[in-house]
Design a protein around this motif. Sequence first.
Motif, PDB file in Angstrom:
ATOM      1  N   GLN A   3     -39.445  30.680 -27.695  1.00  0.00           N
ATOM      2  CA  GLN A   3     -38.135  31.295 -27.881  1.00  0.00           C
ATOM      3  C   GLN A   3     -37.080  30.210 -27.760  1.00  0.00           C
ATOM      4  O   GLN A   3     -37.102  29.420 -26.810  1.00  0.00           O
ATOM      5  N   TYR A  95     -28.065  26.731 -36.026  1.00  0.00           N
ATOM      6  CA  TYR A  95     -29.388  27.126 -35.562  1.00  0.00           C
ATOM      7  C   TYR A  95     -30.173  25.907 -35.099  1.00  0.00           C
ATOM      8  O   TYR A  95     -30.126  24.852 -35.739  1.00  0.00           O
ATOM      9  N   GLN A 116     -31.529  32.255 -32.793  1.00  0.00           N
ATOM     10  CA  GLN A 116     -30.716  33.281 -33.460  1.00  0.00           C
ATOM     11  C   GLN A 116     -29.404  32.722 -33.988  1.00  0.00           C
ATOM     12  O   GLN A 116     -28.741  33.373 -34.800  1.00  0.00           O
TER      13      GLN A 116
END
Length: 124
Positions: A3, A95, A116
């Motif tokens: 993540q 990003y 994100q």
Amino acid sequence: QVQLVESGGGLVQAGGSLRLSCAASGRTVSSYAMGWFRRAPGKEREFVAAITWAGFSTYYIDSVKDRFTISRDNAKNTVYLQMNSLKPEDTAVYYCARGKNSRPGADPMEYDYWGQGTQVTVSS
């Protein structure tokens, strides 16, 4: 799974500075190249900067050379993008992404995990 969470975006006047951070969790990113991309309204995603796994080599798109600096702290699993002398044309969603190997590239297909994004807006 990895993540990636970007932070540090915001609204700044032309000539100002921002420092973006990209914090990784899940699995380490220390053995992989990392990159920053951006997407401006109505435009394609664009490579901005990349850094090798150990941080010894960095790469930039011509329009940000001498203004942006990419760096990483593998102990913190974090990558940074220091942006100075910002221009209105730098306005975009930024990003971060993890490379598929230790060598960075400018092609988004060479990256497998993406954050994100964080909005950067530069006013004139």
